[in-house]
Design a protein around this motif. Sequence first.
Motif, short mmCIF file in Angstrom:
data_model
loop_
_atom_site.label_atom_id
_atom_site.label_comp_id
_atom_site.label_asym_id
_atom_site.label_seq_id
_atom_site.Cartn_x
_atom_site.Cartn_y
_atom_site.Cartn_z
N ASP A 61 0.85 -1.20 0.00
CA ASP A 61 0.00 0.00 0.00
C ASP A 61 0.89 1.25 0.00
O ASP A 61 1.58 1.52 0.99
CB ASP A 61 -0.90 -0.01 1.23
N PRO A 62 0.87 2.06 -1.07
CA PRO A 62 1.77 3.23 -1.12
C PRO A 62 1.46 4.26 -0.04
O PRO A 62 2.38 4.94 0.42
CB PRO A 62 1.53 3.79 -2.53
N ASP A 63 0.21 4.41 0.35
CA ASP A 63 -0.13 5.38 1.40
C ASP A 63 0.47 4.96 2.74
O ASP A 63 1.01 5.80 3.47
CB ASP A 63 -1.64 5.53 1.52
N ARG A 64 0.35 3.69 3.06
CA ARG A 64 0.95 3.21 4.31
C ARG A 64 2.46 3.36 4.26
O ARG A 64 3.10 3.69 5.27
CB ARG A 64 0.58 1.74 4.55
N ILE A 65 3.04 3.11 3.12
CA ILE A 65 4.49 3.23 2.98
C ILE A 65 4.93 4.68 3.17
O ILE A 65 5.90 4.96 3.88
CB ILE A 65 4.93 2.69 1.60
N ARG A 66 4.22 5.60 2.55
CA ARG A 66 4.59 7.02 2.70
C ARG A 66 4.48 7.46 4.16
O ARG A 66 5.34 8.22 4.64
CB ARG A 66 3.69 7.88 1.81
N ARG A 67 3.45 7.02 4.85
CA ARG A 67 3.31 7.39 6.26
C ARG A 67 4.44 6.80 7.10
O ARG A 67 5.00 7.46 7.98
CB ARG A 67 1.96 6.91 6.80
N ALA A 68 4.80 5.55 6.81
CA ALA A 68 5.84 4.88 7.61
C ALA A 68 7.20 5.53 7.42
O ALA A 68 7.99 5.64 8.36
CB ALA A 68 5.90 3.40 7.24
N TRP A 69 7.50 5.97 6.18
CA TRP A 69 8.81 6.53 5.88
C TRP A 69 8.85 8.05 6.04
O TRP A 69 9.84 8.68 5.71
CB TRP A 69 9.24 6.14 4.48
N ALA A 70 7.78 8.64 6.56
CA ALA A 70 7.72 10.10 6.69
C ALA A 70 8.61 10.62 7.80
O ALA A 70 9.09 11.75 7.76
CB ALA A 70 6.28 10.55 6.92
N SER A 71 8.85 9.77 8.83
CA SER A 71 9.57 10.27 10.01
C SER A 71 11.05 9.98 9.99
O SER A 71 11.86 10.80 10.42
CB SER A 71 8.96 9.66 11.28
N LEU A 72 11.44 8.79 9.47
CA LEU A 72 12.85 8.39 9.50
C LEU A 72 13.24 7.74 8.17
O LEU A 72 12.39 7.17 7.49
CB LEU A 72 13.10 7.39 10.65
N PRO A 73 14.53 7.81 7.83
CA PRO A 73 15.00 7.18 6.58
C PRO A 73 15.24 5.68 6.77
O PRO A 73 16.37 5.19 6.71
CB PRO A 73 16.30 7.92 6.29
N PHE A 74 14.15 4.95 6.98
CA PHE A 74 14.27 3.52 7.21
C PHE A 74 14.87 2.81 5.99
O PHE A 74 14.63 3.21 4.85
CB PHE A 74 12.90 2.90 7.48
N ASN A 75 15.63 1.76 6.25
CA ASN A 75 15.98 0.84 5.18
C ASN A 75 14.75 0.03 4.82
O ASN A 75 13.73 0.09 5.52
CB ASN A 75 17.13 -0.07 5.60
N VAL A 76 14.83 -0.74 3.74
CA VAL A 76 13.66 -1.43 3.22
C VAL A 76 13.85 -2.94 3.29
O VAL A 76 14.85 -3.46 2.77
CB VAL A 76 13.38 -1.02 1.76
N GLY A 77 12.91 -3.61 3.92
CA GLY A 77 12.92 -5.07 3.96
C GLY A 77 11.83 -5.62 3.06
O GLY A 77 10.72 -5.06 3.00
N ILE A 78 12.11 -6.68 2.35
CA ILE A 78 11.13 -7.34 1.49
C ILE A 78 10.79 -8.69 2.11
O ILE A 78 11.67 -9.55 2.27
CB ILE A 78 11.67 -7.56 0.06
N ALA A 79 9.53 -8.88 2.48
CA ALA A 79 9.06 -10.16 3.01
C ALA A 79 8.91 -11.11 1.83
O ALA A 79 7.98 -10.97 1.03
CB ALA A 79 7.75 -9.99 3.76
N THR A 80 9.80 -12.05 1.69
CA THR A 80 9.86 -12.86 0.48
C THR A 80 8.64 -13.77 0.29
O THR A 80 8.15 -13.92 -0.83
CB THR A 80 11.16 -13.69 0.45
#
Length: 302
Positions: A61-80
Amino acid sequence: MTHHPPSAPLMAALTAAERGWHIFPLRPHDKRPALHGETVCPGIGDCAGGHRKWEDRATIDPDRIRRAWASLPFNVGIATGPSGLLVVDLDMPKRRSKSSADTPCGVTTFRALCERAGQPVPATHTVRTASGGAHLYFTAPAGARLANTAGRLGKLIDTRAWGGYVVAAGSITPTGPYTPVNPMPPAPLPEWLHSLLAPRQPSRGLMAVPASSRASRYATAALRAETATVRDARHGERDATLLAGARALGRFVAWGDLPRDVVEEALQSAGECTGLSERQCRSTVRSGLNWSIAHNSQRRTA
């Protein structure tokens, strides 16, 4: 209103999600999940119905992603697993001693594996890892629920599927960045690799265990019941269920009703079917059996 361009970590997260890969935040400049653990779960939001781990909370979900990354420059994990991926992780030797310089890296070992199988090195989506190794992305076969493996294909070769995750391209750790090498879409997992990674079945099979002096009818029924319980274990209870099954069956090994290798293979297969790694299953099964055998040296009488 001024609109700022997305940060590099956010772009990496959105790019992965656009491919249909379920992603979740990792700690900035780290490979560990940034989500809370079960012991400190607030029981609200995504966890209102019970604690949900990173694999369950991964999203496209791009909206959830934008909210999650709005505060900190998190690295990205892919749940395989949820992403329908199997990723082959070709690692580099640990630089701890002079002997490590003579140890073949995962890439070299994988090439040798392909050569022995008479197969070309698969062309697929590839990411260079921070250590200098490589992640080879494949789409998992339809209907298959492959688990993680460690060393099954060879030294310094692991795989990530259900129950696992990989660090996405665009992430940065103190060791270095994760960068795309081949941006092509992931290729289907070759059949010959699938055959090597499919859950191992007990060599003698549950149905093949004879109801004789070596395996009573009761012991055989218990073996079938415990392995079925392990296969049906819910996420978060898999390892505990596997341990309980090993402890329950260990008494039949101690009493001579079931061969230990049959029990080990049956529980190993059942545990891997739930998504537990080969290494974790082996360790849990051995621990449970050893405990039970030590505590059931004498057969109990009614």
